[in-house]
Design a protein around this motif. Structure first.
Motif, PDB file in Angstrom:
ATOM      1  N   GLY A  78       0.408  -1.343   0.099  1.00 57.54           N
ATOM      2  CA  GLY A  78       0.379  -0.313   0.270  1.00 57.54           C
ATOM      3  C   GLY A  78       0.535   1.655  -0.064  1.00 57.54           C
ATOM      4  O   GLY A  78       0.230   2.251   1.147  1.00 57.54           O
ATOM      5  N   PRO A  79       1.413   1.883  -1.007  1.00 59.39           N
ATOM      6  CA  PRO A  79       1.961   2.814  -1.002  1.00 59.39           C
ATOM      7  C   PRO A  79       1.966   4.405  -1.431  1.00 59.39           C
ATOM      8  O   PRO A  79       2.751   5.419  -1.232  1.00 59.39           O
ATOM      9  N   GLY A  80       0.986   3.736  -1.786  1.00 58.52           N
ATOM     10  CA  GLY A  80      -0.027   5.041  -2.006  1.00 58.52           C
ATOM     11  C   GLY A  80       0.942   6.064  -3.795  1.00 58.52           C
ATOM     12  O   GLY A  80       0.666   4.863  -4.600  1.00 58.52           O
ATOM     13  N   THR A  81       1.131   6.752  -3.356  1.00 55.52           N
ATOM     14  CA  THR A  81       1.683   8.086  -4.823  1.00 55.52           C
ATOM     15  C   THR A  81       3.752   7.917  -4.429  1.00 55.52           C
ATOM     16  O   THR A  81       4.217   7.997  -4.584  1.00 55.52           O
ATOM     17  N   GLY A  82       3.794   6.761  -2.592  1.00 58.09           N
ATOM     18  CA  GLY A  82       5.588   7.173  -2.660  1.00 58.09           C
ATOM     19  C   GLY A  82       5.551   7.463  -1.776  1.00 58.09           C
ATOM     20  O   GLY A  82       7.019   8.241  -1.021  1.00 58.09           O
ATOM     21  N   GLN A  83       5.089   8.343  -0.478  1.00 54.89           N
ATOM     22  CA  GLN A  83       5.070   9.515   0.194  1.00 54.89           C
ATOM     23  C   GLN A  83       6.900   8.529   1.159  1.00 54.89           C
ATOM     24  O   GLN A  83       7.165   9.195   1.680  1.00 54.89           O
ATOM     25  N   LEU A  84       6.194   7.097   1.303  1.00 54.09           N
ATOM     26  CA  LEU A  84       7.431   6.163   2.377  1.00 54.09           C
ATOM     27  C   LEU A  84       8.898   5.350   1.056  1.00 54.09           C
ATOM     28  O   LEU A  84       9.994   5.576   1.399  1.00 54.09           O
ATOM     29  N   THR A  85       8.036   5.316  -0.098  1.00 47.93           N
ATOM     30  CA  THR A  85       8.661   4.445  -0.986  1.00 47.93           C
ATOM     31  C   THR A  85      10.046   5.056  -1.299  1.00 47.93           C
ATOM     32  O   THR A  85      11.174   4.930  -2.197  1.00 47.93           O
ATOM     33  N   VAL A  86       9.809   6.814  -2.375  1.00 51.12           N
ATOM     34  CA  VAL A  86      10.533   7.101  -2.750  1.00 51.12           C
ATOM     35  C   VAL A  86      11.726   7.435  -1.350  1.00 51.12           C
ATOM     36  O   VAL A  86      12.679   7.555  -2.174  1.00 51.12           O
ATOM     37  N   PRO A  87      12.103   7.541  -0.523  1.00 47.06           N
ATOM     38  CA  PRO A  87      13.379   8.427   0.103  1.00 47.06           C
ATOM     39  C   PRO A  87      13.543   6.661   0.377  1.00 47.06           C
ATOM     40  O   PRO A  87      14.803   6.787   0.797  1.00 47.06           O
ATOM     41  N   LEU A  88      13.011   5.512   0.626  1.00 43.29           N
ATOM     42  CA  LEU A  88      13.252   4.499   0.905  1.00 43.29           C
ATOM     43  C   LEU A  88      14.527   4.198  -0.577  1.00 43.29           C
ATOM     44  O   LEU A  88      15.498   3.506   0.073  1.00 43.29           O
ATOM     45  N   ALA A  89      13.940   4.334  -1.687  1.00 39.36           N
ATOM     46  CA  ALA A  89      14.237   3.880  -2.324  1.00 39.36           C
ATOM     47  C   ALA A  89      16.064   4.587  -2.866  1.00 39.36           C
ATOM     48  O   ALA A  89      16.812   3.959  -3.683  1.00 39.36           O
ATOM     49  N   ARG A  90      15.624   5.976  -2.312  1.00 40.72           N
ATOM     50  CA  ARG A  90      16.380   7.108  -2.928  1.00 40.72           C
ATOM     51  C   ARG A  90      17.700   6.512  -1.536  1.00 40.72           C
ATOM     52  O   ARG A  90      19.309   6.872  -1.998  1.00 40.72           O
ATOM     53  N   LEU A 132       9.588   7.339  -9.251  1.00 44.26           N
ATOM     54  CA  LEU A 132      10.906   6.271  -8.838  1.00 44.26           C
ATOM     55  C   LEU A 132      11.095   6.273  -9.647  1.00 44.26           C
ATOM     56  O   LEU A 132      12.129   5.305  -9.900  1.00 44.26           O
ATOM     57  N   ARG A 133      10.795   6.846 -11.077  1.00 43.69           N
ATOM     58  CA  ARG A 133      12.052   7.140 -12.872  1.00 43.69           C
ATOM     59  C   ARG A 133      13.297   6.802 -11.770  1.00 43.69           C
ATOM     60  O   ARG A 133      14.137   5.415 -12.969  1.00 43.69           O
ATOM     61  N   PRO A 134      14.065   7.482 -10.937  1.00 43.22           N
ATOM     62  CA  PRO A 134      15.340   7.692 -11.177  1.00 43.22           C
ATOM     63  C   PRO A 134      15.848   6.835  -9.939  1.00 43.22           C
ATOM     64  O   PRO A 134      17.248   6.423 -10.096  1.00 43.22           O
ATOM     65  N   PHE A 135      15.383   5.994  -9.903  1.00 46.02           N
ATOM     66  CA  PHE A 135      15.302   4.303  -9.241  1.00 46.02           C
ATOM     67  C   PHE A 135      15.578   3.050  -9.956  1.00 46.02           C
ATOM     68  O   PHE A 135      13.808   2.888  -9.032  1.00 46.02           O
ATOM     69  N   PRO A 136      15.546   2.576 -10.615  1.00 46.63           N
ATOM     70  CA  PRO A 136      15.704   1.551 -11.084  1.00 46.63           C
ATOM     71  C   PRO A 136      15.415   0.193 -10.269  1.00 46.63           C
ATOM     72  O   PRO A 136      15.108  -1.071 -11.109  1.00 46.63           O
ATOM     73  N   ASP A 137      15.668   0.304  -8.952  1.00 45.03           N
ATOM     74  CA  ASP A 137      15.452  -0.904  -8.016  1.00 45.03           C
ATOM     75  C   ASP A 137      14.615  -0.904  -7.436  1.00 45.03           C
ATOM     76  O   ASP A 137      13.924  -1.915  -6.790  1.00 45.03           O
ATOM     77  N   ALA A 138      13.597  -0.036  -8.262  1.00 40.01           N
ATOM     78  CA  ALA A 138      12.152  -0.186  -7.313  1.00 40.01           C
ATOM     79  C   ALA A 138      11.241  -0.588  -8.052  1.00 40.01           C
ATOM     80  O   ALA A 138      11.462   0.361  -9.280  1.00 40.01           O
ATOM     81  N   ARG A 139      10.243  -1.480  -7.797  1.00 46.73           N
ATOM     82  CA  ARG A 139       9.479  -1.432  -8.820  1.00 46.73           C
ATOM     83  C   ARG A 139       7.428  -1.988  -8.390  1.00 46.73           C
ATOM     84  O   ARG A 139       7.608  -1.723  -6.627  1.00 46.73           O
ATOM     85  N   VAL A 140       6.731  -1.373  -8.708  1.00 48.82           N
ATOM     86  CA  VAL A 140       5.676  -1.495  -8.191  1.00 48.82           C
ATOM     87  C   VAL A 140       4.582  -2.111  -9.093  1.00 48.82           C
ATOM     88  O   VAL A 140       4.947  -2.469 -10.738  1.00 48.82           O
ATOM     89  N   LEU A 179      -2.925   5.735  -8.582  1.00 51.46           N
ATOM     90  CA  LEU A 179      -1.516   5.435  -7.156  1.00 51.46           C
ATOM     91  C   LEU A 179      -0.362   4.379  -7.491  1.00 51.46           C
ATOM     92  O   LEU A 179       0.390   5.228  -7.666  1.00 51.46           O
ATOM     93  N   ALA A 180      -0.379   3.480  -8.431  1.00 52.32           N
ATOM     94  CA  ALA A 180       0.269   2.746  -9.355  1.00 52.32           C
ATOM     95  C   ALA A 180       1.310   3.691 -10.128  1.00 52.32           C
ATOM     96  O   ALA A 180       2.481   3.245  -9.919  1.00 52.32           O
ATOM     97  N   ALA A 181       0.430   4.028 -11.243  1.00 51.03           N
ATOM     98  CA  ALA A 181       1.056   5.309 -12.299  1.00 51.03           C
ATOM     99  C   ALA A 181       1.728   6.153 -11.389  1.00 51.03           C
ATOM    100  O   ALA A 181       2.842   6.624 -12.662  1.00 51.03           O
ATOM    101  N   VAL A 182       1.235   6.835 -10.709  1.00 50.65           N
ATOM    102  CA  VAL A 182       2.414   7.841  -9.700  1.00 50.65           C
ATOM    103  C   VAL A 182       3.102   7.829  -9.110  1.00 50.65           C
ATOM    104  O   VAL A 182       4.134   8.202  -9.293  1.00 50.65           O
ATOM    105  N   THR A 183       3.013   6.487  -8.265  1.00 46.81           N
ATOM    106  CA  THR A 183       4.660   5.937  -7.911  1.00 46.81           C
ATOM    107  C   THR A 183       5.631   5.366  -8.558  1.00 46.81           C
ATOM    108  O   THR A 183       6.358   5.620  -8.061  1.00 46.81           O
ATOM    109  N   ARG A 184       5.195   5.034 -10.025  1.00 50.48           N
ATOM    110  CA  ARG A 184       5.675   4.501 -11.227  1.00 50.48           C
ATOM    111  C   ARG A 184       6.744   5.958 -11.369  1.00 50.48           C
ATOM    112  O   ARG A 184       8.005   6.148 -11.444  1.00 50.48           O
TER     113      ARG A 184
END
Length: 262
Positions: A44-56, A78-86, A70-75
């Motif tokens: 349940g990442p929403g739009t990446g409020q936690l995902t992005v700093p973890l990926a960074r 996360l574009r700068p982080f190739p090791d993160a996927r939704v 929501l998943a489309a916005v999260t992707r």
């Protein structure tokens, strides 16, 4: 279902929903391990409020999101982080690839939307032995612009008849998250709780945007929501100079998966 309403306006959700305190993010990074080998499952990442700093931080993330918008916005985030996927799926119907296990399985401010019969067993099963099960809960607590929130209660009582009379925000010291499910799991070790408060100052427009992302507000009939938001607008603009400060309390609840037979 009410949990589906968040996908109705993913751009608003992305713009309005606050992130998490840096100290909380740092604690999760420590749980996952700081090497690039740290594999994270986020539910349940929403739009990446936690995902992005973890990926960074360099962690490899698999995020499972119910809402395709929501998943489309999260992707996108996360574009700068190739090791993160939704992956788009209801977590109740999702399973990790065979043989794949995670050092951290985390769910932030979304756990209550998952079927109670599934959420702890499935998240725990996705963990490697010794991996960390983590929940982030968000509580709306007293503090910040206290006078505004007392006055705003009258707007709710006027426009939403289901509002309990004289409802007030709780003091932080009285707030506790229910850890029964984690504590009762034979596959998890002792439960630990850390607390991370934060205060955010909002303009009128920004605060109204936050309110429009709440499921209980989105469920109101359009005339009721419009009247409520107009009442709050008048209050912020005329009584509080156009800005208010809201206090949040986030709890990070963690437990380690115990090895089989331990």
């Amino acid at each position: 279902m009410l949990r589906d309403v968040f996908d109705e306006d993913a751009e608003l959700y992305d713009r309005a929903r606050p992130g998490y305190p840096p100290a909380l993010v740092e604690a999760l990074i420590t749980c996952a391990g700081r090497s690039p080998a740290g594999n994270v499952l986020e539910v349940g990442p929403g739009t990446g409020q936690l995902t992005v700093p973890l990926a960074r931080a360099g962690l490899r993330i698999t995020a499972v999101e119910l809402g395709p918008s929501l998943a489309a916005v999260t992707r996108r985030n996360l574009r700068p982080f190739p090791d993160a996927r939704v992956e788009v799926a209801a977590f109740e119907e999702w399973s990790p690839p065979p043989g794949r296990r995670f050092e951290l399985a985390v769910c932030a401010t979304a756990f209550h939307w998952i079927d109670p019969a599934v959420r702890v067993p499935a998240m725990t099963a996705a963990l490697a032995p010794g991996g960390t099960f983590a929940l982030v809960t968000t509580h709306h607590v007293a503090g910040g612009s206290a006078a505004f929130f007392e006055r705003a209660q009258r707007c709710y009582e006027r426009w939403d008849p289901d509002t309990p009379p004289d409802l007030r925000l709780s003091e932080e010291t009285t707030v506790t998250s229910d850890i029964t499910e984690l504590a009762d799991s034979e596959r998890l070790g002792p439960v630990e709780i850390q607390r991370f408060p934060q205060e955010i100052t909002y303009t009128t427009a920004a605060y109204l945007d936050v309110l429009r992302t709440y499921s209980n507000h989105r469920a109101l009939p359009a005339p009721v929501l419009s009247g409520l938001l107009d009442c709050i607008t008048e209050l912020i603009e005329n009584r509080h100079g156009g800005t208010i400060t809201k206090r949040y309390l986030h709890e990070l609840i963690t437990a380690r998966r115990v090895a089989p037979g331990a």
